[in-house]
Design a protein around this motif. Structure first.
Motif: not given
Length: 254
Positions: A138-141, A194-196, A208-210
């Motif tokens: 959501l933040a990336a969009k 992990r996704h960035e 933005l990473s998780h």
């Protein structure tokens, strides 16, 4: 709420543990791929103290209609495989049982099957059901709307033996109108996931990473999805659909 779980691999066991420890859910049964001698409970198998029935069954040990007659549920959670839906789809639709599918990859015909089921009951499909990754999307969009000309790179990291590109990374790419062939993949050790998303600007960079530290994160996402999905009308939903009202309601009230 009464739930049934399909899939008892590494992630399924972690999700079962979260469900067994939640005061919001009663885990009625778990279906695994192989037979289960003595029908031990999932709680016993995991070493968790719980009053939940959580009976373990092998997939071929009984008919799903018989199981749902004996131990009815409000919700079926699927962490099995892309063909797991064949086991329960018809009965879930007929009985109006909600479905949460966390299968990473579905062929197009399976997605169409889930969408059709949404005419009869509440369906949620999320290749990655963790709250963090869906907030990240959501933040990336939103950032892409603010800065549509920024360079965007997607990087995903997983355990060494994971062969294919992350389904979550493909969802991220699709949500940002990026080609999945451009995803950068790293395989090393026992990384859970992990996704960035990297946004490159002329004079600054936003990352933005998780990272999933443990597979129980999927169980926390399931609990959020379950609480919110059961309040919806019949339909086909994503985690984004469930999260967006919280995001925009807070933004509006602020």
């Amino acid at each position: 709420m009464k739930v049934g779980l399909i899939g008892f691999g590494r992630t399924g066991k972690s999700v079962a543990s979260v469900l067994l420890n939640s005061s919001d859910t009663t885990l009625e049964w778990v279906i695994r791929g192989s037979a289960t001698p003595g029908h031990r409970s999932a709680a016993e198998c995991l070493g968790v103290e719980s009053n939940n029935p959580a009976t373990l069954f092998g997939r071929d040990e009984l008919r799903i209609d018989e199981l749902l007659e004996r131990q009815p549920v409000d919700l079926i959670i699927d962490f099995s495989s892309s063909d797991g839906i064949e086991l329960y789809a018809e009965e879930a639709g007929r009985r109006g049982i909600a479905i949460i599918s966390a299968i990473s990859h579905y062929p197009e015909e399976r997605i169409a099957q889930l969408q059709a089921l949404g005419q009869h009951t509440r369906i949620l499909w999320s290749p990655n059901i963790t709250l963090g990754i869906n907030f990240l999307i959501l933040a990336a969009k939103i950032l892409k709307q603010i800065a549509p000309d920024a360079d965007i790179e997607i990087i995903e990291e997983h355990f060494a033996s994971k062969p294919e590109t992350s389904g979550t990374a493909k969802v991220i790419a699709e949500s940002l109108d990026k080609c999945s062939d451009d995803i950068k993949s790293i395989r090393a050790g026992g990384i859970v996931g992990r996704h960035e998303i990297l946004f490159g600007f002329p004079y600054q960079t936003v990352r933005l990473s998780h990272e999933s530290i443990a597979r129980e994160a999927f169980g926390n996402g399931v609990l959020f999805a379950a609480r919110n999905l059961l309040q919806r009308e019949a339909g086909f939903y994503s985690m984004q659909d469930l999260l967006e009202p919280y995001f925009y309601d807070k933004a509006a009230s602020g």
